[in-house]
Design a protein around this motif. Structure first.
Motif, short mmCIF file in Angstrom:
data_model
loop_
_atom_site.label_atom_id
_atom_site.label_comp_id
_atom_site.label_asym_id
_atom_site.label_seq_id
_atom_site.Cartn_x
_atom_site.Cartn_y
_atom_site.Cartn_z
N ASN A 104 22.09 4.54 5.10
CA ASN A 104 21.37 5.38 4.14
C ASN A 104 21.09 4.61 2.86
OD1 ASN A 104 21.59 7.46 5.99
ND2 ASN A 104 23.30 8.43 4.95
N TYR A 105 22.09 3.89 2.36
CA TYR A 105 21.91 3.15 1.12
C TYR A 105 20.96 1.97 1.30
CZ TYR A 105 25.28 6.04 -1.26
OH TYR A 105 25.91 7.12 -1.83
N ASP A 163 27.27 5.61 6.41
CA ASP A 163 26.34 5.86 5.31
C ASP A 163 25.73 4.59 4.73
OD1 ASP A 163 28.82 5.08 4.21
OD2 ASP A 163 28.40 6.13 2.33
#
Length: 172
Positions: free
Chosen positions: A95-96, A92
């Motif tokens: 994503n950030y 993830d």
């Protein structure tokens, strides 16, 4: 990383605090390319911080937060109103990194080479946030603006009120 930090320091007047928990596969001389900056006191390398990142960000002395793209780092930077340089390496974190750039509060560094780093990709990411140009000013203003919103009603207070309301209503 050391070469990119040396590039950044050669092109700006900033200081850098680099937290680096060195793994056994990393040579002991990994900071050698930046030794001049260390000797000048413009680069401090440490393997541990005695305070949490959020506390450092809240001091008002941090102008950018370079991190791996974890949720805590991302949200701590927003809460403090600090621009971000995100260098993701897994799951993830990508994503950030993309979110920081899409929202306009940071830069997804090394996007073209992730998860590998290049001196050019790191230096470009650092300078896009710190060179004082139009993009860096826009990023700083947006980060500051979001930080002001976050600081008006911090999430821990929102959560505490929600828990108290549930407790008052009899929910278990």
């Amino acid at each position: 990383m050391a070469l990119a930090i040396e590039d950044l320091l050669a092109k700006t007047k900033f200081q850098v605090l680099w937290k680096m928990a060195k793994e056994s596969t990393i040579p002991d001389n990994y900071t050698l390319p930046a030794q001049n900056a260390i000797d000048q006191g413009r680069l401090k390398v440490t393997d541990w911080l005695t305070v949490g990142p959020a506390s450092l960000l809240a001091t008002g002395h941090i102008v950018a937060f370079v991190h791996h793209g974890g949720a805590n780092c991302y949200h701590e930077a927003i809460a403090a109103g600090i621009p971000q340089v995100v260098i993701p390496m897994w799951l993830d974190c990508y994503n950030y990194a993309a979110l920081a750039q899409d929202v306009g509060i940071g830069v997804y560094a090394t996007r073209d080479t992730a998860p590998m780093w290049t001196v050019e990709g790191l230096t470009d990411g650092f300078l896009r946030v710190l060179d004082g140009g139009e993009e860096s000013r826009r990023i700083a203003e947006k980060a500051k603006s979001l930080g002001e919103v976050a600081q008006k009603d911090p999430g821990r207070y929102v959560a505490a009120r929600g828990i108290a309301q549930l407790a008052r209503s009899g929910h278990a």
